[in-house]
Design a protein around this motif. Structure first.
Motif, mmCIF file in Angstrom:
data_model
loop_
_atom_site.group_PDB
_atom_site.id
_atom_site.type_symbol
_atom_site.label_atom_id
_atom_site.label_comp_id
_atom_site.label_asym_id
_atom_site.label_seq_id
_atom_site.Cartn_x
_atom_site.Cartn_y
_atom_site.Cartn_z
ATOM 1 N N PHE A 7 0.824 -1.201 0.000
ATOM 2 C CA PHE A 7 0.000 0.000 0.000
ATOM 3 C C PHE A 7 0.863 1.257 0.000
ATOM 4 O O PHE A 7 0.619 2.199 -0.748
ATOM 5 C CB PHE A 7 -0.914 0.036 1.224
ATOM 6 C CG PHE A 7 -2.122 -0.845 1.092
ATOM 7 C CD1 PHE A 7 -2.953 -0.759 -0.013
ATOM 8 C CD2 PHE A 7 -2.430 -1.748 2.082
ATOM 9 C CE1 PHE A 7 -4.063 -1.569 -0.136
ATOM 10 C CE2 PHE A 7 -3.545 -2.559 1.970
ATOM 11 C CZ PHE A 7 -4.362 -2.477 0.864
ATOM 12 N N ILE A 11 0.893 4.225 -2.770
ATOM 13 C CA ILE A 11 0.524 5.587 -2.397
ATOM 14 C C ILE A 11 1.644 6.563 -2.738
ATOM 15 O O ILE A 11 1.407 7.671 -3.217
ATOM 16 C CB ILE A 11 0.165 5.641 -0.892
ATOM 17 C CG1 ILE A 11 -1.174 4.931 -0.656
ATOM 18 C CG2 ILE A 11 0.090 7.079 -0.401
ATOM 19 C CD1 ILE A 11 -1.471 4.672 0.799
ATOM 20 N N GLY A 144 -8.802 11.234 -4.585
ATOM 21 C CA GLY A 144 -7.993 10.029 -4.609
ATOM 22 C C GLY A 144 -6.702 10.165 -3.835
ATOM 23 O O GLY A 144 -6.327 9.283 -3.060
ATOM 24 N N GLN A 145 -6.002 11.288 -4.010
ATOM 25 C CA GLN A 145 -4.744 11.478 -3.305
ATOM 26 C C GLN A 145 -4.960 11.712 -1.810
ATOM 27 O O GLN A 145 -4.167 11.257 -0.984
ATOM 28 C CB GLN A 145 -3.972 12.632 -3.942
ATOM 29 C CG GLN A 145 -3.487 12.310 -5.352
ATOM 30 C CD GLN A 145 -2.767 13.461 -6.017
ATOM 31 O OE1 GLN A 145 -2.343 14.404 -5.372
ATOM 32 N NE2 GLN A 145 -2.630 13.388 -7.339
ATOM 33 N N SER A 148 -5.800 8.336 -0.338
ATOM 34 C CA SER A 148 -4.576 7.536 -0.308
ATOM 35 C C SER A 148 -3.713 7.897 0.902
ATOM 36 O O SER A 148 -3.164 7.022 1.576
ATOM 37 C CB SER A 148 -3.773 7.741 -1.593
ATOM 38 O OG SER A 148 -4.487 7.315 -2.722
ATOM 39 N N GLY A 152 -2.784 5.466 4.026
ATOM 40 C CA GLY A 152 -1.390 5.230 4.378
ATOM 41 C C GLY A 152 -1.112 5.485 5.849
ATOM 42 O O GLY A 152 -0.467 4.681 6.526
ATOM 43 N N ALA A 196 -9.186 1.383 1.624
ATOM 44 C CA ALA A 196 -8.124 0.900 0.742
ATOM 45 C C ALA A 196 -8.688 0.294 -0.534
ATOM 46 O O ALA A 196 -8.059 0.364 -1.596
ATOM 47 C CB ALA A 196 -7.275 -0.139 1.481
ATOM 48 N N VAL A 199 -9.124 3.105 -2.792
ATOM 49 C CA VAL A 199 -7.815 3.613 -3.187
ATOM 50 C C VAL A 199 -7.195 2.752 -4.280
ATOM 51 O O VAL A 199 -6.570 3.270 -5.218
ATOM 52 C CB VAL A 199 -6.883 3.689 -1.963
ATOM 53 C CG1 VAL A 199 -5.425 3.913 -2.392
ATOM 54 C CG2 VAL A 199 -7.328 4.808 -1.030
ATOM 55 N N ASP A 200 -7.368 1.434 -4.194
ATOM 56 C CA ASP A 200 -6.781 0.529 -5.183
ATOM 57 C C ASP A 200 -7.171 0.901 -6.606
ATOM 58 O O ASP A 200 -6.324 0.922 -7.506
ATOM 59 C CB ASP A 200 -7.216 -0.910 -4.902
ATOM 60 C CG ASP A 200 -6.326 -1.599 -3.893
ATOM 61 O OD1 ASP A 200 -5.264 -1.045 -3.567
ATOM 62 O OD2 ASP A 200 -6.693 -2.682 -3.412
ATOM 63 N N TYR A 202 -8.049 3.688 -7.730
ATOM 64 C CA TYR A 202 -7.466 4.975 -8.125
ATOM 65 C C TYR A 202 -5.964 4.846 -8.376
ATOM 66 O O TYR A 202 -5.430 5.373 -9.357
ATOM 67 C CB TYR A 202 -7.721 6.034 -7.052
ATOM 68 C CG TYR A 202 -7.027 7.342 -7.329
ATOM 69 C CD1 TYR A 202 -7.548 8.251 -8.247
ATOM 70 C CD2 TYR A 202 -5.830 7.662 -6.690
ATOM 71 C CE1 TYR A 202 -6.901 9.440 -8.528
ATOM 72 C CE2 TYR A 202 -5.170 8.857 -6.962
ATOM 73 C CZ TYR A 202 -5.709 9.745 -7.880
ATOM 74 O OH TYR A 202 -5.062 10.911 -8.153
ATOM 75 N N THR A 203 -5.255 4.154 -7.488
ATOM 76 C CA THR A 203 -3.790 4.117 -7.573
ATOM 77 C C THR A 203 -3.256 3.150 -8.618
ATOM 78 O O THR A 203 -2.199 3.397 -9.211
ATOM 79 C CB THR A 203 -3.174 3.754 -6.213
ATOM 80 O OG1 THR A 203 -3.655 2.468 -5.791
ATOM 81 C CG2 THR A 203 -3.497 4.810 -5.165
ATOM 82 N N THR A 207 0.121 3.573 -10.924
ATOM 83 C CA THR A 207 1.289 2.960 -10.300
ATOM 84 C C THR A 207 1.902 1.873 -11.161
ATOM 85 O O THR A 207 3.127 1.765 -11.274
ATOM 86 C CB THR A 207 0.896 2.358 -8.938
ATOM 87 O OG1 THR A 207 0.318 3.368 -8.118
ATOM 88 C CG2 THR A 207 2.104 1.773 -8.217
#
Length: 245
Positions: A7, A11, A144-145, A148, A152, A196, A199-200, A202-203, A207
């Motif tokens: 994670f 992030i 999203g950020q 995240s 975190g 989370a 977040v997944d 989005y990231t 990533t």
């Protein structure tokens, strides 16, 4: 737990709206589902050994637990390099072994809250996936950020709380080993991994490249396995199964 490093890496790397792998989520999802099926098979295998009263369960459990951590880092490293032909069998073995290590918790949950607890946790995990897959893909960069960053920080707090619980249960079992502290951790962990899950989606495209879909699948798999675990722990705590007095 291995999930934390995964994670935190995602992030850190998801710093802009630029899509590194626009198709990585769709390519990863079948492997997430396959990992869940293998995990279920591992759970069934472990439950069979527990039900038969086999003395092999505990030695196999500790071997699987240690091997699981080693296999995670090896598989993640190979998957990040896009070496999918080698990563796939490693991730398959990792998913199967993870299921075996979870069989003790599942057996305990069944004993405390009945088989319905497993169905409830699985259904809640599945519903979270459906909602997160819709909303997570559509999050703005600001949302999203921000989410995240919250996830975190929450992961760091959760790890600290679990370490305190583990150590405290030896020295002050009345304070840290009781149901109240477990209920707090299970509830916090459930909320954290729900976040989370969003977040997944989005990231991941920000990533992982499209060729790193197995690395993305591993991260998403860990999210939903941890969500399932904490929902089960929450159900057990609500039923009073966390008491040690």
């Amino acid at each position: 737990m291995p999930a934390s490093s995964n994670f935190q890496q995602a992030i850190r790397e998801a710093q802009s709206s630029a899509l590194v792998g626009p198709n990585v989520v769709n390519k990863a999802l079948p492997y997430v589902g396959g990992g869940m099926v293998l995990t279920a098979a591992g759970v069934i295998g472990g439950l069979s050994l527990i039900g038969s009263g086999s003395p092999l369960f505990m030695p196999l459990f500790w071997v699987a637990l240690i091997g699981n951590f080693i296999l995670f880092f090896v598989a993640q490293n190979v998957a990040m390099k896009g070496n999918n032909g080698t990563a796939l069998p490693l991730l398959s073995a990792y998913s199967l072994i993870t299921g075996f290590t979870l069989s003790g918790l599942v057996a305990y949950a069944i004993g405390v809250a009945g088989i319905g607890a497993i169905g409830t946790a699985a259904l809640a995990t599945g519903l979270t996936f459906v909602v997160a897959s819709f909303a997570g893909r559509r999050m703005s960069d600001s949302v999203g950020q921000s989410l995240s960053a919250v996830v975190g920080l929450g992961l760091i707090g959760l790890i600290i709380a679990m370490v305190v619980q583990l150590i405290g249960s030896f020295f002050a079992p009345g304070m840290f080993g009781g149901n109240g502290f477990e209920l707090m951790i299970a509830g916090f962990g459930t909320v954290l991994f729900v976040g989370a899950a969003f977040v997944d989606f989005y990231t991941m495209p920000r990533t992982y490249s499209d060729e790193q879909y197995l690395a993305g699948a591993l991260g998403m798999y860990l999210t939903y396995i941890n969500l399932f675990i904490f929902i089960l722990r929450l159900i057990i705590a609500i039923q009073g199964g966390g008491r040690r007095d």
